[in-house]
Enzyme design. Structure first.
Site, PDB file in Angstrom:
ATOM      1  N   ASP A   4      -9.959   4.285  11.706  1.00  0.00           N
ATOM      2  CA  ASP A   4     -10.411   4.188  10.244  1.00  0.00           C
ATOM      3  C   ASP A   4     -11.292   2.803  10.302  1.00  0.00           C
ATOM      4  OD1 ASP A   4     -11.451   5.114   7.945  1.00  0.00           O
ATOM      5  OD2 ASP A   4      -9.791   4.498   6.803  1.00  0.00           O
ATOM      6  N   LYS A  64       0.816  -1.234  -0.219  1.00  0.00           N
ATOM      7  CA  LYS A  64       0.096  -0.172   0.027  1.00  0.00           C
ATOM      8  C   LYS A  64       0.788   1.273   0.000  1.00  0.00           C
ATOM      9  CE  LYS A  64      -4.758  -1.189   1.385  1.00  0.00           C
ATOM     10  NZ  LYS A  64      -5.828  -0.481   1.782  1.00  0.00           N
TER      11      LYS A  64
END
Length: 532
Positions: A107, A12
């Site tokens: 998150d 990522k």
């Protein structure tokens, strides 16, 4: 492809425009180091490496085969109660481990939960979420259309731009559980800013109204998770996991036809050796893994299924009251579990904990001490000293040491445990305050009444402030303080404290209550010693 270790990985990137400031990169690195402490937890996607190249920060992670929960939820409608509870419990277990290591996700949303083919749920993006959140914090709500991700799963404090702690993760988890049970988020609107306002000021409809037949306790848990004030939510992710355990085999409301795989919940905790004091709710491990729907009956079960059946039989033996026999059954299974899964697999380690716990409950606390001491050392090495499983093993080590009469060892373990519990749960959490009470008791039983009284004098005001003066633990601490004050050489002060306790017990329970009569007897005993 990781060419050095010959394995597929997921990479990522944090885009340069989301990084910008050196302090954010430094923060990412700090969080990545913390995330590395979660290695081995079955409900967390592992971070292998991190760094930066050409202005982009990157992370190399375990590649997991499955679907994101956001994809699973797309057009799916309500899910079976047991499945919703199992998936949420596993996510809560991953969050509990992270919170224990000092990491807040910030998150938590369906896109950051992966559902594997065997039903295991893994939480993604620890550490990375904090960076994305920090980078977008100042502008996520400034313009409609630039809301970071979607506001469907954001806590009120996160929307306000305040510091997001573990309670913020629990709110987001509550929105996911609500959606799993009802098929819809708690708040929805075509305009993101209207959803933001709903999170801040509107109460969600009780999930039981949208799905009649839901267990009341499960609906209550969802609403508590969605409380506007962080202090009104469950205290920890581990509490959420434990409360979901009773719904892992819950039947669905009649209109839901899909069956759910059977799961077994966590074991009950022992009452502990102290007469009227409440043992703190011990931190326990993650929820059991979801089991894929059973195939048609097979007369020759697989070796894995045979192990599962033997584990279930041992737990059934424990439920029937034969704790010692169940402990023997589990110990006999341990070599087979280690061979099938590995000695450090969560299933093997969890079976060791159950075997040790049942051995103590079955009347062999000395044997339990030896098993918990070895287990705690292994868990510390595998997970770290503040992981929920490690804290549990250390807790039961102290409990069983006290049962054997080895109060010196119990006091030592309690004293070493306290700073880790305080770091994980906060200094005012009930389990920290109650552990301080047991530390004082064990110190007193080792023949140090002066030190025990000093510990209790510092503890009683904290208990009364946090739990209230009439709470059972506050009253028990005052009883110990009075007694150890007398044993330390001040019978008159002990009598005075028991006089106050007697008045409070009479007010709360009445003069005929056994606790009131017992307190009166102690008062007269110290009055005689004081010459009164």
């Amino acid at each position: 492809e990781d060419t050095r270790l010959d394995r597929p990985v997921a990479v990522k990137l944090i885009r340069p425009e989301h990084v910008g400031a050196p302090e954010i990169v430094a923060r990412f690195r700090r969080e990545a180091r913390l995330t590395a402490r979660l290695a081995g937890h079955p409900n967390v996607v592992i971070l292998h490496d991190f760094g930066d190249v050409d202005g982009s920060v990157y992370a190399v992670m375990e590649l997991v085969r499955g679907e994101s929960l956001s994809k699973v939820l797309r057009g799916s409608g309500p899910h079976p109660v047991a499945r919703a509870a199992a998936w949420t419990a596993q996510a809560a277990a991953g969050l509990a481990a992270a919170h224990a290591a000092g990491i807040v996700h910030r998150d938590v949303k369906p896109g950051n939960l992966m559902v594997l083919r065997d039903g295991t749920v893994k939480v993604l993006d620890f550490g990375i979420a904090g960076i994305s959140d920090a980078a977008a914090q100042s502008r996520r709500l400034t313009r409609a259309g630039e809301v970071f991700g979607t506001p469907l799963h954001m806590s009120p404090e996160q929307i306000r731009g305040e510091n997001v702690g573990a309670a913020g993760d629990l709110y987001s988890l509550g929105t996911i559980l609500y959606r799993l049970l009802t098929g819809t988020p708690p708040f929805r609107d075509p305009e993101p800013m209207r959803i933001v306002r709903m999170h801040l000021v509107e109460a969600p409809r009780p999930p039981g109204e949208l799905r009649p037949g839901l267990p009341d306790g499960l609906s209550d848990l969802v609403l508590q998770l969605l409380a506007k004030a962080p202090a009104d939510r469950p205290a920890t992710a581990d509490e959420v996991r434990a409360r979901l355990a009773s719904y892992l085999t819950a039947p669905d409301p009649p209109r839901v036809s899909r069956p759910d795989p059977p799961l077994s919940g966590p074991s009950p905790l022992p009452t502990g050796p102290y007469p009227a004091a409440r043992r703190p709710p011990a931190p326990v491990g993650r929820a059991p893994e979801a089991v894929p729907p059973a195939a048609p009956a097979d007369p020759a079960p697989s070796p894995r299924r045979s192990l599962e059946l033997r584990l279930e039989a041992a737990e059934e033996r424990a439920r029937s009251g034969d704790a010692a026999g169940a402990a023997d059954d589990l110990r006999a299974l341990l070599p087979h579990l280690a061979a099938a899964h590995g000695p450090e697999h969560p299933e093997t380690l969890r079976a060791r904990r159950r075997a040790a716990h049942l051995r103590g409950k079955g009347g062999d606390p000395a044997g339990a001490v030896a098993e918990f001491a070895a287990l705690a050392a292994d868990l510390d090495r595998v997970y770290g000293r503040r992981h929920p499983e490690t804290l549990t093993a250390r807790y039961y080590l102290a409990v069983n040491a006290g049962r054997t009469g080895d109060h010196a060892r119990a006091a030592r373990v309690h004293e070493e445990l306290l700073p880790d519990l305080a770091a994980v749960h906060g200094p005012d959490s009930e389990r920290v305050l109650t552990t301080r009470l047991y530390l004082a008791f064990d110190v007193g039983e080792t023949g140090e009444p002066v030190r025990a009284a000093a510990l209790l004098r510092a503890l009683v005001p904290d208990l009364e402030r946090v739990l209230g003066p009439d709470h059972a633990t506050s009253l028990r601490a005052r009883h110990y303080l009075a007694a150890y004050t007398g044993f330390a050489g001040d019978p008159a002060e002990a009598a005075r404290r028991y006089q106050d306790l007697l008045a409070d017990h009479s007010r709360l329970f009445g003069p005929a209550h056994p606790e009131t009569r017992s307190t009166g007897e102690r008062l007269h005993r110290w009055l005689r010693q004081a010459g009164g």
